[in-house]
Enzyme design. Structure first.
Site, PDB file in Angstrom:
ATOM      1  N   HIS B  83      33.250  36.075   2.122  1.00  0.00           N
ATOM      2  CA  HIS B  83      34.692  35.333   2.278  1.00  0.00           C
ATOM      3  C   HIS B  83      34.709  34.385   3.269  1.00  0.00           C
ATOM      4  O   HIS B  83      34.126  34.394   4.290  1.00  0.00           O
ATOM      5  CB  HIS B  83      35.625  36.611   2.709  1.00  0.00           C
ATOM      6  N   GLY B 165      46.090  26.503  22.499  1.00  0.00           N
ATOM      7  CA  GLY B 165      44.733  26.553  22.978  1.00  0.00           C
ATOM      8  C   GLY B 165      43.966  25.488  23.190  1.00  0.00           C
ATOM      9  O   GLY B 165      44.482  24.583  22.883  1.00  0.00           O
ATOM     10  N   HIS B 170      36.510  28.135  20.066  1.00  0.00           N
ATOM     11  CA  HIS B 170      35.910  29.289  21.067  1.00  0.00           C
ATOM     12  C   HIS B 170      34.121  29.324  20.600  1.00  0.00           C
ATOM     13  O   HIS B 170      34.246  29.330  19.482  1.00  0.00           O
ATOM     14  CB  HIS B 170      36.570  30.569  21.040  1.00  0.00           C
ATOM     15  N   PRO B 171      33.499  29.308  21.564  1.00  0.00           N
ATOM     16  CA  PRO B 171      31.879  29.296  21.232  1.00  0.00           C
ATOM     17  C   PRO B 171      31.603  30.356  20.093  1.00  0.00           C
ATOM     18  O   PRO B 171      30.732  30.231  19.335  1.00  0.00           O
ATOM     19  CB  PRO B 171      31.229  29.206  22.357  1.00  0.00           C
ATOM     20  N   THR B 172      32.371  31.572  20.623  1.00  0.00           N
ATOM     21  CA  THR B 172      31.599  32.839  19.460  1.00  0.00           C
ATOM     22  C   THR B 172      32.855  33.280  18.518  1.00  0.00           C
ATOM     23  O   THR B 172      32.494  33.944  17.644  1.00  0.00           O
ATOM     24  CB  THR B 172      31.319  34.093  20.147  1.00  0.00           C
ATOM     25  N   ALA B 173      34.301  32.930  19.115  1.00  0.00           N
ATOM     26  CA  ALA B 173      35.337  33.480  18.200  1.00  0.00           C
ATOM     27  C   ALA B 173      35.986  32.429  17.234  1.00  0.00           C
ATOM     28  O   ALA B 173      36.880  32.959  16.654  1.00  0.00           O
ATOM     29  CB  ALA B 173      36.330  34.067  19.233  1.00  0.00           C
ATOM     30  N   GLY B 174      35.666  31.115  17.325  1.00  0.00           N
ATOM     31  CA  GLY B 174      36.054  30.158  16.603  1.00  0.00           C
ATOM     32  C   GLY B 174      37.619  29.869  16.803  1.00  0.00           C
ATOM     33  O   GLY B 174      38.117  29.657  17.846  1.00  0.00           O
TER      34      GLY B 174
END
Lengths: 302, 302
Positions: B83, B165, B170-174
């Site tokens: 997805h 924001g 965000h580096p890991t949460a996008g």
């Protein structure tokens, strides 16, 4: 699944003294598992009608407690009012509401009648679906003679021995009818004519007693203010004779008179499913499950 | 009146690790004023879809808390799945449910997006009804490029600066899309033909984009197992384009091909009122009030 909910519409013979009314209604307020939906009083009828919904056990306890209150507060030897009545708690119908069957409402009715008979010495007659003989199904037949005539009537023990409680009326609280019935949908169809006879003819053809649908009671009524004739119906089991069948039956019969159907109206409360059944029919919906309705999820127990 | 209820269907990029899934879902369990209705995971999609209903404030707090969990647990640099996705919390639609308006859902979406942007450093794009520019209304447009392409895409600050924001993912949460929309009714009508082209023609005539009803999206679909053609619709605002209008529109268009309508189907959840509107239309009910439906009374605040 969700929790079982049963509706109860007890009628009390006090419609004037607000303090007494409040004390009776209090039995249903802020009780866990019981929800007071409505109560109406009529000073002319001198009568209080409570609408309450609850889970079987808490509902049973609240109804029994309300009998206790009514015995304390109401003296039938001094009661007068236009509405026929035979007891301080005149009649107590239990109606399956959500996730509950008529059998479960019946079991609850019998429990309440038994408890009330033993605890308060009030003779109870099971009526409607709970009746133990055909001549005792109809409330009007049980109530005939009213409070004043009940002692004499009950001497005919073959016909009128109570189902629970003592053989003679409670001196001040009289007797009560308790029983289960299906929810009733009050549904009217307004015709494009001022001819009451046409409404009467249609009523005769759609109602059970003259060969119509099993769960339709119907009469013709004149709406004087609008100069329209109406077919006024009570649908006594919408799960077996659906609202859309009543509507289509009236339309079909009206055709022979060249009379159009102007509109219909639903009087008072009805269960969601009675309308959902109609939407499903007209939209030709296949494979629908009531749990697809968001509100049904919200009403389920967590 | 009753309490305001808003639905939220947040999508998280974790559909495989049951322990992580449970930790996210936990944010919605046994919280006062919030009701977890459903959650579904798909290992191929590697995605979790939660359906939750609640009063605005507790719902906001639970959704924000779930962002916190997702940031802790999900590392998008290692995420793979079929997805398309752009963030640990990919998309969060808020949907007015009971006694609530689209405006109230929109206010809630904006509060959540702002809080999440500040608290967790996740850039949030407002989408659907909450979008701040037309090119940002559509989720697919925002998500284009997915997690991997988002840093580059956001350098086009004129088009893709986030609403809340930081200016970079965000580096890991996008990044996340948050917004309000009306409840969607998935509604299909099955035709008495195996000719897909007829279903396509009908779909074109009933849908908004080709001049049909404003809130209908539609395509023709072949039901291979039944050898039937289907008009598959999304009704994007049933309060303005009712289900019965979609049904009657399909029937009307099908007539020119001499093709009968066999049945219809409702997929997934829908609000009670969407079906009640249909019953009212077909039964020609006048003067009906939703409070006449018993379930509406039960759902009101005491």
């Amino acid at each position: 699944m969700g929790n079982k909910l049963i509706e109860c519409v007890p009628n009390y013979s006090e419609g004037r003294d607000l303090e007494k009314i409040e004390k009776i209604v209090e039995c249903f307020r802020a009780k866990k598992g019981v929800r007071l939906l409505d109560y109406q009083t009529d000073p002319n009828h001198n009568r209080l009608v409570v609408t309450v919904i609850g889970e079987p056990e808490p509902l049973r306890d609240a109804v029994v407690a309300s009998f206790g209150r009514a015995v304390e507060l109401i003296d039938m030897t001094k009661h007068e009012g236009q509405h026929p009545r035979m007891g301080a708690v005149d009649v107590v119908p239990f109606i399956p509401c959500r996730n509950a069957t008529l059998e479960e409402a019946d079991a609850l009715a019998k429990e309440v009648a038994k408890t009330v008979g033993e605890q308060y010495g009030i003779p109870c007659f099971l009526y409607e679906s709970s009746a133990t003989a055909p001549h005792r199904a109809n409330l009007a037949s049980i109530r005939k003679g009213q409070f004043e005539g009940m002692a004499e009537k009950m001497q005919d023990t073959e016909k009128w021995a109570p189902d629970f409680g003592p053989a003679a009326p409670h001196p001040t609280a009289g007797v009560s009818a308790v029983g289960a019935r299906m929810p009733l949908v009050a549904y009217n169809v307004n015709l494009g004519t001022d001819n009451l006879e046409i409404a009467n003819q249609i009523a005769r053809r759609v109602r059970n007693i003259n060969g119509g649908y099993h769960y339709i009671k119907a009469i013709g009524v004149m709406l004087e203010d609008r100069n329209l004739a109406q077919v006024s119906m009570n649908l006594t089991d919408y799960t077996k004779t659906a609202v859309y069948r009543a509507f289509e039956a009236v339309k079909m019969e009206a055709k022979r008179y060249g009379v159009p159907v102007l509109e219909s109206e639903i009087v008072g409360l009805l269960p969601m499913q009675a309308l959902v059944d109609c939407a499903e029919y007209y939209l030709q919906v296949a494979g629908f499950d009531p749990s697809q309705i968001m509100e049904n999820r919200l009403l389920e127990e967590e």
